[in-house]
Write a protein that holds these residues in place. Sequence first.
Motif, short mmCIF file in Angstrom:
data_model
loop_
_atom_site.label_atom_id
_atom_site.label_comp_id
_atom_site.label_asym_id
_atom_site.label_seq_id
_atom_site.Cartn_x
_atom_site.Cartn_y
_atom_site.Cartn_z
N CYS A 59 -37.39 7.20 -9.86
CA CYS A 59 -38.30 8.50 -9.78
C CYS A 59 -37.71 9.67 -10.28
O CYS A 59 -36.63 10.08 -9.86
N THR A 106 -38.57 12.44 -9.65
CA THR A 106 -38.59 13.71 -8.73
C THR A 106 -37.13 13.80 -8.01
O THR A 106 -36.62 14.88 -7.97
N CYS A 107 -36.84 12.78 -7.36
CA CYS A 107 -35.76 12.55 -6.65
C CYS A 107 -34.58 12.11 -7.28
O CYS A 107 -33.48 12.08 -6.78
N CYS A 147 -39.18 11.77 -0.55
CA CYS A 147 -39.86 12.02 -1.44
C CYS A 147 -41.28 11.74 -1.64
O CYS A 147 -41.49 10.52 -1.55
N CYS A 183 -42.45 9.20 -4.71
CA CYS A 183 -42.02 7.65 -4.77
C CYS A 183 -42.10 7.32 -3.15
O CYS A 183 -41.85 6.06 -2.90
ZN LIG Z 1 -38.43 10.27 -5.53
#
Ligand SMILES: [Zn+2]
Length: 301
Positions: free
Chosen positions: A100, A102-103, A145, A148
């Motif tokens: 992922c 984002t995280c 998150c 995900c």
């Molecule tokens: Zn994530």
Amino acid sequence: MLQEGVPGGPELLSFATIYPRVRQHLAEVNFPLPQQRGTGTVEHLALTRNRAYLGAVPDVTYPLSRAQPGADAILRLELDLPETVYGVDAPVTVDTAVLCPTCEGALHAPGSTLQACGTCRNTGLVNGNQCLECRGFGNTIFQPCANCDGDGRIRLTRALTVDIPAGVEDGMRIRLARQGEVGPGGGTAGDLYIEIAELPHDVFSRDNNDLHCQLSVDVTDAILGCVVSLHTLDKQKLSIRIPAGSQPATRLRLRGYGVPHLRADGAGDLYVRLNVVIPANLSPEQQRMIRQFADNRGTTP
Ligand SMILES: [Zn+2]
Ligand SMILES: [Zn+2]
């Protein structure tokens, strides 16, 4: 640990409670059970067999890791004969789980953290049993998150370029390390295997490292001999000497014009099978000349 649904919440079952149930279940499915000899031994045996029967139950250490190894992925890649023979940079599209963005596998929303589990004090265990609060992880994801859902991975279609070396064969697999599925919890990615599917060619056929083709030669050229040109699989123009008196289906061998050896020097051979073309619909004049030729050889009836 088995849990029983009872009013008021889950109840932990002791081994003594579970064992007769497991034994009864195994008896119902005709699983060979040890005879009762001494309690301790039987329980140990039953437990060992029970684990084998239930499938792979890996030994786990607590706290559990949220990140699990990812699975391998396989992709079938159709290639033309010139591509398998001479190699190619092949564009492929793969759809796998990736980390992922984002995280980056941290599982929680940016700015938050994993929360330590107060129930088990981060150990994942309470009195030797898996902590129910954190399911054995020793922490909880307070704010997962959003990208995900706290899994650490998302599905993504990616474009890759695969370096196909010269000389690969139908059915071969090329391994791209860590390009497979990212595991649950953002675990290490498995490998990606590209399986080669070689498409048939209109002119050339392949037998391991040798190539085969046919070449049409007029009957007079086969009788008298000649030099003809042949286009190879990589579109080179080769001059081939056809010996006088070549018979139909004669095979000529051109050394080194076959498939390059995979990751090695040298190459196979090219076999050219002569297809001697007998002309039809001769003019009266041509028929007269052929008859004259036959008379001269003394073979005509
Ligand atoms: Zn994530
Ligand atoms: Zn806990």
